[in-house]
Design a protein around this motif. Structure first.
Motif, mmCIF file in Angstrom:
data_model
loop_
_atom_site.group_PDB
_atom_site.id
_atom_site.type_symbol
_atom_site.label_atom_id
_atom_site.label_comp_id
_atom_site.label_asym_id
_atom_site.label_seq_id
_atom_site.Cartn_x
_atom_site.Cartn_y
_atom_site.Cartn_z
ATOM 1 N N ALA A 75 4.845 -0.575 -4.382
ATOM 2 C CA ALA A 75 3.475 -0.798 -4.857
ATOM 3 C C ALA A 75 3.355 -0.503 -6.345
ATOM 4 O O ALA A 75 2.697 -1.246 -7.086
ATOM 5 N N ARG A 83 4.910 -3.399 -8.323
ATOM 6 C CA ARG A 83 4.104 -4.607 -8.363
ATOM 7 C C ARG A 83 2.796 -4.410 -9.133
ATOM 8 O O ARG A 83 2.323 -5.318 -9.811
ATOM 9 N N LEU A 84 2.174 -3.234 -9.039
ATOM 10 C CA LEU A 84 0.950 -2.975 -9.801
ATOM 11 C C LEU A 84 1.230 -3.000 -11.301
ATOM 12 O O LEU A 84 0.432 -3.549 -12.081
ATOM 13 N N VAL A 142 1.634 -6.611 -12.332
ATOM 14 C CA VAL A 142 0.334 -7.280 -12.458
ATOM 15 C C VAL A 142 -0.386 -6.802 -13.713
ATOM 16 O O VAL A 142 -1.041 -7.591 -14.409
ATOM 17 N N LEU A 184 -4.634 -14.100 -1.956
ATOM 18 C CA LEU A 184 -3.990 -12.910 -2.510
ATOM 19 C C LEU A 184 -3.908 -11.800 -1.470
ATOM 20 O O LEU A 184 -2.888 -11.099 -1.377
ATOM 21 N N SER A 244 -1.062 -12.575 0.890
ATOM 22 C CA SER A 244 0.230 -12.389 0.244
ATOM 23 C C SER A 244 0.548 -10.911 0.038
ATOM 24 O O SER A 244 1.685 -10.473 0.266
ATOM 25 N N TRP A 245 -0.437 -10.138 -0.389
ATOM 26 C CA TRP A 245 -0.186 -8.713 -0.641
ATOM 27 C C TRP A 245 0.111 -7.971 0.655
ATOM 28 O O TRP A 245 1.002 -7.120 0.701
ATOM 29 N N ALA A 255 3.558 -8.939 1.697
ATOM 30 C CA ALA A 255 4.573 -8.274 0.874
ATOM 31 C C ALA A 255 4.796 -6.841 1.335
ATOM 32 O O ALA A 255 5.941 -6.353 1.364
ATOM 33 N N ALA A 256 3.713 -6.161 1.729
ATOM 34 C CA ALA A 256 3.851 -4.790 2.234
ATOM 35 C C ALA A 256 4.620 -4.770 3.556
ATOM 36 O O ALA A 256 5.491 -3.916 3.767
ATOM 37 N N SER A 267 3.139 -11.085 -5.943
ATOM 38 C CA SER A 267 1.759 -10.671 -6.176
ATOM 39 C C SER A 267 0.819 -11.856 -6.336
ATOM 40 O O SER A 267 -0.341 -11.680 -6.697
#
Length: 408
Positions: free
Chosen positions: A50, A53-54, A57, A133, A136-137, A140-141, A177
C-alpha cells in the motif's frame, strides 16, 4: 526509505521455512499464536504494498499538477479504461472505424471487469471511473495477499513479503492503481495457483474460469491448471479423485465461453473473436512484428517508452530462465511461460507488453529470494536497491501516464 528499512528488518527477523514440509502437531495456544504471527506478517506485506502504491500515485499527482492535468481522471479514465467503462454503462456494441481494415470494437474486451464496475455503480453512489478504481484497488489488495501466501508457502514469509513489494515497485506498477484489469487477473491467478499447489482442484478450476473472463491472456491460468491436472492424472495412472477432472474442465470454461460468444455474435463461432483482435492490430505472429519494431528501435531510435519496453521484455525473458533454473513448481512455470509467450509472440501495441506481463509475478521469485538474502547479509545494500527500484517505479509511472501520452 523508511518502508525500505522496515522491509530489511522484517527479512532479518524471519527465518526461511518451506510450508511444503509436513507441519508438526501443535497445541491450541501455539496454533493461535501462529495464526496471529501469520496475520501480522501478511499485514506487514500489505502495508508495504500500500505504501509503494500510494507513493506512486502521489508522484503521478504531483506530475499532473505541474502539467495542469487532472490526476483522478488520468487514473480512472485513461485509454482502455474508457472502453471498459463504456461497456459497464451501455453494454457491448461500440466500434470505431478508422480506415479499411482498422476497426476497434469493444468486443475485444472481456466482460468480468465491466460487470464488476456495473455492480459497484448499481449498489453505490460512485461514478463509473471511481467504481473502476475501487474494483482495481480491491483486486490489487487481494492479489497482494495471494502473492504473499504463495511466496510464503514456497520459500518462507520473508520471500512472500519481498515478492509483494517487488510487484508493487515494477516500472509499470502504476497500472495497478488505475482502472485496468491486470489487478483482477492477478488476484484470480495467484489464488488459483495456490489452490493447485494445495490440491484444491475445484477451487483452482473455478478461479481459472473467472481469470479467463477477465482478460484474453487469462487463458494462462487455465493452461496452468490443465497441465498440472494432466500431470497428476498421469502420475496416478488415471486413478484420481473426481475433483481433479472437475477442476480441469472448469479451468478453460470462462475464456472459451466469451470467445465463443463473440464468435456467435460475429457469425464465425471459432474465428470471430480473433478477427476482432486482428482489426485492432493484435495478432499472434510468433514475434515477427515485435522483432521488426525492435530492429527499427535499434537502428533508428524512438521515444523513451519503446526502448524501455524492450528492456523490460528482455529482463522478463532472463527472469523466466532463472525461474526454470530454480525448478519452480510446474503450474507456476506453465502460467508464466504462457504469459511470456503471448507477450513475445503477439503483434501490435508493442508498448503495452510490460502491462501484459504485470500478472506474471512468479518471474519475481528469484529476485525476491536474492533480495531477502541481501537484506539478511547487508541490510543497507537491500535498502538502497529497494529505494532505487522505488524511484524508477514512481518516476517512470508518472512519466508514462502524464507525459508520454502513449497507450498503456
Amino acid at each position: 526509505m523508511l518502508a525500505c528499512a522496515r522491509f530489511t528488518r522484517q527479512c532479518a527477523g524471519v527465518t526461511h521455512a518451506s510450508t511444503l514440509a509436513p507441519r508438526p502437531v501443535t497445541e491450541p495456544g501455539t496454533q493461535a499464536r501462529t495464526h496471529l504471527s501469520t496475520a501480522a506478517a501478511l499485514g506487514g506485506a500489505l502495508g508495504l504494498f500500500a505504501a509503494a502504491r500510494l507513493l506512486g500515485v502521489a508522484a503521478l499527482a504531483l506530475t499532473a499538477w505541474a502539467t495542469d492535468r487532472h490526476w483522478p481522471a488520468l487514473l480512472g479514465r485513461s485509454w482502455d479504461s474508457q472502453w471498459y467503462l463504456g461497456i459497464a454503462a451501455h453494454g457491448y456494441g461500440r466500434a470505431l472505424h478508422f480506415q479499411p481494415g482498422v476497426v476497434h470494437s469493444d468486443l475485444a474486451f472481456f466482460p468480468l471487469y465491466p460487470a464488476l464496475v456495473r455492480a459497484v455503480t448499481a449498489l453505490s453512489p460512485l461514478s463509473g471511473g471511481a467504481a473502476g478504481l475501487l474494483v482495481s484497488w480491491l483486486a490489487a489488495a487481494v492479489a497482494a495477499c495471494g502473492l504473499y501466501t504463495l511466496g510464503a508457502r514456497l520459500h518462507g514469509r520473508a520471500v512472500g513479503t519481498a515478492l509483494v513489494l517487488l510487484w508493487g515497485l515494477l516500472p509499470h506498477s502504476i497500472v495497478l492503481s488505475m482502472a485496468y484489469t491486470e489487478p483482477v487477473l492477478t488476484a484470480f491467478a495467484a489464488w488459483a495457483l495456490y489452490a493447485v499447489l494445495d490440491g484444491r482442484w475445484v477451487w483452482a478450476g473455478t478461479l481459472a474460469a473467472l481469470a479467463g473472463l477477465a482478460r484474453p491472456n487469462g487463458f494462462a491460468v487455465a493452461a496452468a491448471v490443465l497441465v498440472a491436472a494432466a500431470y497428476e492424472i498421469c502420475r496416478a495412472r488415471g486413478k484420481v479423485v473426481h475433483r481433479v477432472w472437475t477442476g480441469a474442465l472448469l479451468a478453460p470454461s470462462g475464456w472459451a465461453a466469451y470467445v465463443l460468444w463473440v464468435g456467435h455474435r460475429k457469425g464465425d463461432l471459432l474465428g470471430g473473436y480473433f478477427e476482432v483482435q486482428r482489426l485492432w492490430g493484435s495478432r499472434f505472429d510468433f514475434g515477427r512484428g515485435s522483432l521488426l519494431l525492435a530492429k527499427h528501435l535499434l537502428l533508428h531510435g524512438d521515444r523513451f517508452v519503446f526502448p524501455m519496453t524492450m528492456m523490460i521484455v528482455a529482463a522478463a525473458t532472463v527472469l523466466y530462465a532463472l525461474l526454470l533454473a530454480d525448478r519452480a513448481p510446474l503450474p507456476l512455470l506453465v502460467y508464466t511461460g504462457v504469459l511470456l509467450l503471448i507477450a513475445l509472440g503477439g503483434s501490435g501495441f508493442f508498448e503495452s507488453k510490460p502491462r501484459f506481463l504485470l500478472p506474471a509475478f512468479p518471474l519475481l521469485l528469484p529476485l525476491a529470494r536474492a533480495l531477502v538474502r541481501t537484506a539478511r547479509a547487508r541490510p543497507w545494500h537491500a535498502t538502497v536497491v529497494v529505494g532505487a527500484l522505488a524511484g524508477l517505479s514512481f518516476g517512470y509511472g508518472a512519466y508514462l501516464v502524464v507525459i508520454a501520452n502513449t497507450p498503456l
